[in-house]
Design a protein around this motif. Structure first.
Motif, PDB file in Angstrom:
ATOM      1  N   GLN A  90       1.031  -1.306  -0.021  1.00  0.00           N
ATOM      2  CA  GLN A  90      -0.060  -0.185   0.309  1.00  0.00           C
ATOM      3  C   GLN A  90       0.799   0.928   0.087  1.00  0.00           C
ATOM      4  N   ALA A 105       0.964   3.710  -2.867  1.00  0.00           N
ATOM      5  CA  ALA A 105       1.099   4.970  -3.263  1.00  0.00           C
ATOM      6  C   ALA A 105       1.577   5.978  -3.358  1.00  0.00           C
ATOM      7  N   LEU A 140       2.375   6.179  -7.025  1.00  0.00           N
ATOM      8  CA  LEU A 140       1.769   6.523  -7.439  1.00  0.00           C
ATOM      9  C   LEU A 140       1.321   7.824  -7.770  1.00  0.00           C
ATOM     10  N   THR A 173       2.796   6.266   8.266  1.00  0.00           N
ATOM     11  CA  THR A 173       2.898   5.765   6.685  1.00  0.00           C
ATOM     12  C   THR A 173       2.684   6.557   6.066  1.00  0.00           C
ATOM     13  N   PHE A 208       2.126  -0.681  12.721  1.00  0.00           N
ATOM     14  CA  PHE A 208       1.205   0.547  12.170  1.00  0.00           C
ATOM     15  C   PHE A 208       2.182   0.787  10.982  1.00  0.00           C
ATOM     16  N   LEU A 225      -6.116   6.122  -6.809  1.00  0.00           N
ATOM     17  CA  LEU A 225      -5.026   6.863  -6.271  1.00  0.00           C
ATOM     18  C   LEU A 225      -5.536   7.174  -5.090  1.00  0.00           C
ATOM     19  N   VAL A 259      -6.524   4.448  -2.511  1.00  0.00           N
ATOM     20  CA  VAL A 259      -5.020   3.663  -2.237  1.00  0.00           C
ATOM     21  C   VAL A 259      -4.853   4.127  -0.844  1.00  0.00           C
ATOM     22  N   VAL A 260      -4.374   6.126  -1.391  1.00  0.00           N
ATOM     23  CA  VAL A 260      -3.583   6.435  -0.043  1.00  0.00           C
ATOM     24  C   VAL A 260      -5.000   6.751   0.964  1.00  0.00           C
ATOM     25  N   THR A 283      -6.824   4.530   1.863  1.00  0.00           N
ATOM     26  CA  THR A 283      -6.809   2.961   3.670  1.00  0.00           C
ATOM     27  C   THR A 283      -5.319   2.359   3.800  1.00  0.00           C
ATOM     28  N   ALA A 284      -4.087   3.378   3.000  1.00  0.00           N
ATOM     29  CA  ALA A 284      -2.745   3.429   3.896  1.00  0.00           C
ATOM     30  C   ALA A 284      -3.220   4.221   5.139  1.00  0.00           C
ATOM     31  N   GLY A 285      -3.810   5.053   4.892  1.00  0.00           N
ATOM     32  CA  GLY A 285      -3.574   5.892   6.544  1.00  0.00           C
ATOM     33  C   GLY A 285      -5.095   5.589   6.815  1.00  0.00           C
ATOM     34  N   ILE A 329      -5.155   2.931   8.002  1.00  0.00           N
ATOM     35  CA  ILE A 329      -3.980   1.791   9.451  1.00  0.00           C
ATOM     36  C   ILE A 329      -4.160   2.900  10.150  1.00  0.00           C
ATOM     37  N   THR A 330      -2.850   3.708  10.169  1.00  0.00           N
ATOM     38  CA  THR A 330      -2.980   4.811  11.535  1.00  0.00           C
ATOM     39  C   THR A 330      -3.399   5.208  11.997  1.00  0.00           C
ATOM     40  N   ASP A 331      -4.420   5.517  11.173  1.00  0.00           N
ATOM     41  CA  ASP A 331      -5.866   6.855  11.233  1.00  0.00           C
ATOM     42  C   ASP A 331      -7.235   6.471  11.680  1.00  0.00           C
ATOM     43  N   GLU A 387      -3.859   7.030  20.704  1.00  0.00           N
ATOM     44  CA  GLU A 387      -2.015   6.203  20.467  1.00  0.00           C
ATOM     45  C   GLU A 387      -0.643   6.560  21.622  1.00  0.00           C
TER      46      GLU A 387
END
Lengths: 235, 345, 312
Positions: A31, A35, A38, A100, A184, C14, C17-18, C20-22, C24-26, C32
Motif C-alpha cells: 500500500q 501510493a 502513484l 505511513t 502501524f 489513487l 489507495v492513500v 486505505t493506507a492512511g 491503518i494509522t488513523d 495512540e
C-alpha cells in the motif's frame, strides 16, 4: 545449515497459513509503495514532460542533476524527511512522524527523480519530428505534452514500475521516518531487518520470499511493457 | 499587395558564429506553389524551419498573412498553416484518430472531428483503413495519412519538408497528386523543399535555388532550368558546359569562340550550354573540334569534344553515328536559345 | 469525455489507495501513545506482547519505536515520543534534570551479563566484572589470539553500563579502551545484532540477560555462554518516564500517566514478571515490586507511588 532449513520451513508455513502478522506487513508495504509510486508518477511525469518540452538555460544541468538523484541514498532522504517532520522540525505540527504518510512522502522523494529522468529519456527517444508535428498542428502546450507522453507510454510505465520496485525494496528511509512500529509502520524491509536482529529468521525469510516475489512480478511487468513498447516500434 | 501570403526580409540564421542562412528576402503570393531546391546542407531545411516557426531567426523578419510572424503571433498564425515532414509521423492510435489529431487540439466537437476525418479518408480512397492501427500502414499510406491530418485542419499555407524523399516513386506520385489537388481545390499556398528537381518542375509555379545558405535565384521553372542566373545555379540544374567569357558590344568570346550576346552584357560572364543541346555534325558548318573521348552511358552516348575549349555532349544512342571514333574531326552547333549568358561569380 | 473519465478513475484509485493506507494509522477510535524504547527491551518480544494486551484491555495503541537509549532520548528531546522506556540511570537523570522528563518510575530489573565463548580464551569465568574487563583488555591489547571484546558502541543503556564498568576498573574509556586495537570492536547496532556479531567472531560481549536468553534460544548452536553474572555493577534497571507537557504541550500526557500507573500496578508487574517463563524457563525481567523498598541502593527509584498528570 540447519538454521537456514528450519527458517525456510517456518517461512513457508507462515506464508501458506497467511499468517496475519506477515500479511499485515506485506499489505502495508504494498500500500505504502503503491501510493508513493502513484503520487510520484503524478508529480514526476508532468515535470519530466515539462523539462523535455521546453528549452531553457541550464536544461542540461537540470537533467544531469535528476540523473544524479537516481542514486539518492535512502538514508539521506530518511534523514531530511525526519528533520522536517520531527515535532521540533518545521513541519512538525503536521504530526506525520511515525506514520505511513511519512513513509509515503519519503518514498515519493526517493523515486520521483527516477520517474522524471526516465520520462525525459522516453520522450527524447521519440522521433523529433513527432514533437514538431504536434507543434505544427498548433496543439496547446499541455495537449502537446499529453500526446507525446501517450506515445511514450510503455517506456514511461516501465519507469513507474521500476520506481515501485525501488520504493518497496527501500529500508533506510522508512525505518527512520516510520519508526518500524508494529501494526502501524512496519514494512517488509524494516521487519526483515528487525527480525534478523531478534534472531527470528523464519519471519525474516518469509518476508524475504514475499519481497522477492514482488520484485519478480515487478520485473515481469517491466519486461512485458518493454516488449510491448518494442513491438509497437517495430511495426 | 494583399495577395502576398508570406514575405521575408533579410531573414538570417546563424549557429554560433556560423551563418547558415545569409540574409534572404522573398515573397510568396496566395495560391502559389514555391519549390525550394538546393544540394543537401545548403540551408533548405533551415529556411523552412524558420518559415514555419520551429526555429527563430537570428535577424530579419517574416510576415505571414500580413502579420509579423513572432512568438506572440505564432499560435494565431499557426492555426492557419500546416507542416509536413520527410519522416512519416504516425501516432499509436487508429488511422481516423491520427487524422483527427489536429482537430482534437481545436475546440471542435468529437463527432465533427470524426466526420471530417472520415470525409478526408474517403477522399484518399482509404475509408476501409479508418479503424486500423496507424502502425500497420505502408510507407506511402502513412505519409498520405500524415498529410491528410494536416489538410483536415484546412490550412491556408503549407510547408512540406521533403515529403516524398523516403517514398518509392509510386507512393511519391500519390503524395504529389495530393499536393496538386489541394492547391487546385482550395487555393492553398504551398512551400515545398525537395531535392528532386523533376518533382520541383512538375509541382512548382516558382522555384527558389539555395546554394551555400543563400537564395541565388528565384523564378519560374523555365527560368531556373533554361536561364540559370549564375554558373553555380547552372551547374546545379544540370548544365555541364560552363565557360568564363568576356562580353562586349553584343558578343561574347571564350577560348577563341565568339558567340552573340545581349548588348547590355559587359565584362566577365558565364557562358552555359546543356550537354544535350549541342548538335554534332561531320560537316564543317559549326565550330570545329576533335573527339577526345566517347563512351556509352545507358541510352546515351557521352563525348568530350575539344574545340579549343572542351565541350561535353550527350547524344541519344538512337541518334548516334556509330562510325565516329576518338580522334575524328567534327563540328558543333546549337540553337541560339540554348546558350545562356549568366553572371560571373 | 472518455479521457476525463479515465483521469477521474485514476484519481479515485489513487485516493482509495492513500486513504486505505492512511486508515491503518488513523483508526480514529483507539488513542495512540508513542513510546521510545531500547532495543534490549524490544528484542525480547516483551513489548509486542504488551502492545497486544494493552490494546485489548485499554484501547490504547502503544507505538513502540525500538532504538538505542541514546537515540530514544534524542528523539524524545525532539518531541517525537510521549513516553520513554529505557535503562540508563545517568542519561535518565540528565534528561529529568533538563526538564524533559517527569513521573520517573522503576518497572523492572534484570542483570547485565558478560557473555563469551564457552572455551573462555581469556579465562575470566567467575571473576568480578571489573577484573574480567581488565583481563580481557590486557590480553586483547597484547594481541592474544581469540580474545575479542564486542561492544554496542551506540550510546545505548547497555553501552552506558559497559562504559561505567570500564571506568570503575580504572580505565578512561575514550583513550584506554576505544581505538586501542583490533581486540575492541564496536558494532553500532542493536543488542540482538551485536550478539550475533559476537557469536560469529567468538568474542566477549556485555549484554542484558533477557536479550541474551532470547538470542540463545533462537541460536542454540551459538558458542556464546554467560561467563560473568555476579557483581553490583551488573544491575540493569528499567524505568519509565513521561515527556514533560511543559516542554511539549501536545504530548499525550493522559495516556502516558495511565500507562505508567499500569506498569507499576499489580497487573502490569505481573505481566512483566510472567513474560518469557514459558519459553525460557525463567522470567526475562524481574518486576520491581519484588523489591521491598526500591528507593534504596542499588535501585534508587520509586516504583510504587502512582503518578498524576503534572499541573502547570
Amino acid at each position: 545449515m540447519g538454521e537456514i532449513i528450519d527458517g525456510f520451513i517456518g517461512a513457508i508455513q507462515l506464508i501458506v497459513t497467511l499468517d496475519p502478522e506477515v500479511m499485515d506487513i506485506a499489505l502495508r508495504s504494498i500500500q505504502v509503495s503503491t501510493a508513493a509510486t502513484l503520487i510520484a508518477a503524478l508529480i514526476a511525469i508532468p515535470l519530466g514532460a515539462l523539462i523535455y518540452f521546453y528549452d531553457f538555460p541550464g536544461k542540461r544541468g537540470v537533467i544531469n542533476l535528476v540523473q544524479t538523484l537516481y542514486a539518492l541514498p535512502t538514508v539521506i532522504v530518511g534523514l531530511v524527511v525526519y528533520l522536517l517532520i520531527s515535532h521540533s522540525g518545521p513541519l512538525g505540527f503536521l504530526d506525520l512522524l511515525y506514520t505511513t504518510k511519512a513513509m509515503t512522502i519519503a518514498q515519493v522523494i526517493l523515486v520521483s527523480p527516477l520517474i522524471i529522468g526516465f520520462t525525459i529519456s522516453a520522450l527524447t527517444g521519440l522521433d523529433r519530428d513527432m514533437k514538431n508535428t504536434v507543434l505544427g498542428l498548433n496543439a496547446p502546450a499541455y495537449r502537446a505534452m499529453l500526446t507525446l507522453v501517450r506515445e511514450a507510454k510503455f517506456a514511461i510505465l516501465s519507469a513507474v514500475v521500476l520506481a515501485f520496485g525501488r520504493a518497496i525494496a527501500e529500508v533506510g528511509a522508512v525505518m527512520m521516518v516510520g519508526g518500524n512500529i508494529r501494526h502501524f509502520t512496519r514494512t517488509l524491509t524494516t521487519a526483515i531487518s528487525l527480525n534478523t536482529s531478534m534472531g527470528e529468521f523464519s519471519v525474516s525469510i518469509a518476508l524475504g520470499i514475499i519481497l522477492l516475489g514482488i520484485a519478480l512480478i515487478v520485473n515481469l511487468g517491466v519486461n512485458v511493457l518493454q516488449y510491448r513498447g518494442m513491438r509497437v516500434k517495430d511495426d | 499587395m494583399t495577395n502576398t501570403v508570406l514575405e521575408t526580409e533579410n531573414l538570417t540564421k546563424a549557429y554560433g558564429n556560423k551563418e547558415v542562412l545569409h540574409p534572404t528576402s522573398f515573397s510568396v503570393v496566395k495560391g502559389e506553389i514555391l519549390a525550394v531546391i538546393g544540394p543537401s546542407g545548403a540551408g533548405k531545411s533551415t529556411l523552412l524551419r524558420l518559415l514555419d516557426g520551429l526555429e527563430s531567426p537570428t535577424a530579419g523578419t517574416i510576415r505571414i498573412f500580413g502579420e509579423p510572424f513572432v512568438r506572440a503571433s505564432r499560435k494565431k498564425i499557426r492555426s492557419r498553416m500546416g507542416i509536413l515532414f520527410q519522416k512519416t509521423v504516425l501516432f499509436d492510435r487508429s488511422v481516423v484518430d491520427n487524422i483527427a489529431l489536429g482537430l482534437s487540439y481545436r475546440r471542435i466537437p468529437r463527432a465533427e472531428q470524426k466526420r471530417r476525418a472520415q470525409e478526408t479518408l474517403a477522399k484518399l480512397g482509404m475509408s476501409e483503413y479508418a479503424t486500423r492501427s496507424a502502425r500497420t500502414l505502408s510507407g506511402g499510406e502513412g505519409q498520405r495519412v500524415s498529410f491528410a491530418r494536416i489538410l483536415v485542419t484546412r490550412p491556408e499555407l503549407l510547408f512540406l519538408d521533403e515529403p516524398t524523399a523516403n517514398l518509392d516513386p509510386l507512393a511519391a506520385k500519390d503524395v504529389e497528386e495530393m499536393i496538386l489537388q489541394e492547391n487546385a481545390e482550395n487555393g492553398t499556398t504551398i512551400i515545398i523543399n525537395t531535392h528532386d528537381q523533376i518533382q520541383a518542375q512538375r509541382l512548382a509555379d516558382r522555384v527558389a535555388v539555395i546554394l551555400d545558405g543563400s537564395i541565388v535565384q528565384i523564378g519560374t521553372p523555365d527560368e531556373i532550368w533554361y536561364h540559370p542566373a549564375t554558373a553555380s545555379v547552372a551547374r546545379f540544374v544540370g548544365f555541364q558546359n560552363i565557360f568564363i567569357g568576356s562580353a562586349n558590344d553584343g558578343s561574347v568570346s571564350f577560348g577563341g569562340i565568339v558567340l552573340p550576346a545581349p548588348a547590355d552584357r559587359k565584362g566577365l560572364v558565364s557562358v552555359m550550354i546543356r550537354a544535350e543541346d549541342i548538335i554534332l555534325t561531320k560537316n564543317t558548318s559549326g565550330i570545329p573540334g576533335i573527339i577526345r573521348s566517347l563512351s556509352r552511358r545507358g541510352a546515351f552516348v557521352e563525348m568530350y569534344v575539344d574545340c579549343g575549349q572542351e565541350f561535353f555532349l550527350r547524344i541519344p544512342f538512337k541518334e548516334h553515328d556509330s562510325s565516329l571514333s576518338v580522334g575524328d574531326s567534327v563540328s558543333l552547333s546549337w540553337d541560339e536559345q540554348a546558350v545562356v549568358i549568366g553572371g560571373n561569380e | 469525455m472518455k479521457k476525463v473519465t479515465v483521469a477521474l478513475s485514476v484519481l479515485v484509485v489513487l485516493f482509495a489507495v492513500v486513504f486505505t493506507a492512511g486508515c491503518i494509522t488513523d483508526d480514529s477510535e483507539p488513542t495512540e501513545l508513542l513510546v521510545a524504547t531500547t532495543t534490549s527491551l524490544f528484542d525480547t518480544g516483551l513489548l509486542d506482547a504488551m502492545q497486544d494486551y494493552y490494546f485489548e484491555e485499554y484501547n490504547v495503541n502503544l507505538l513502540f519505536t525500538p532504538q538505542g537509549t541514546g537515540k530514544a532520548i534524542a528523539s524524545a528531546k525532539n518531541g517525537d515520543a510521549d513516553v520513554l522506556l529505557v535503562h540508563s540511570p545517568s542519561q535518565e537523570a540528565a534528561f529529568i534534570e533538563e526538564g524533559y522528563g517527569v513521573n520517573h518510575r522503576g518497572i523492572a530489573y534484570n542483570y547485565f551479563v558478560l557473555v563469551g565463548p564457552a572455551a573462555d580464551p581469556a579465562g575470566v569465568k567467575g571473576m568480578k566484572p571489573e577484573e574480567g574487563f581488565t583481563k580481557i583488555r590486557e590480553l586483547g591489547t597484547a594481541g592474544t589470539d581469540g580474545v575479542l571484546f564486542v561492544s554496542r558502541g551506540d550510546a545505548s543503556g547497555t553501552h552506558t553500563a559497559e562504559q561505567k564498568i570500564w571506568k570503575s576498573a580504572g580505565f578512561d574509556y575514550a583513550t584506554e579502551v576505544q581505538g586501542t586495537g583490533d581486540w575492541y570492536k564496536e558494532t553500532g547496532a542493536g543488542m540482538g545484532d551485536s550478539l550475533t556479531t559476537a557469536g560469529e567472531l567468538g568474542g566477549y560481549i556485555f549484554s542484558d540477560e533477557a536479550t541474551f536468553l532470547k538470542y540463545k534460544s533462537n541460536n542454540p548452536d551459538s558458542p556464546l555462554e554467560v561467563v560473568i553474572a555476579e557483581g553490583d555493577s551488573l544491575l540493569n534497571r528499567y524505568t519509565v518516564m513521561s515527556i514533560s507537557p511543559a516542554k511539549f504541550p501536545e504530548t499525550n500526557i493522559e495516556d502516558a500517566t495511565d500507562f505508567t500507573n499500569w506498569l507499576i500496578s499489580e497487573e502490569g508487574q505481573e505481566f512483566i514478571g510472567a513474560y518469557g517463563t514459558e519459553e525460557y524457563g525463567k522470567p526475562l525481567f524481574t518486576p520491581m515490586n519484588t523489591i521491598a523498598d526500591s528507593t534504596k541502593a542499588p535501585f534508587n527509584i520509586d516504583s510504587t507511588t502512582p503518578v498524576a498528570v503534572p499541573t502547570a
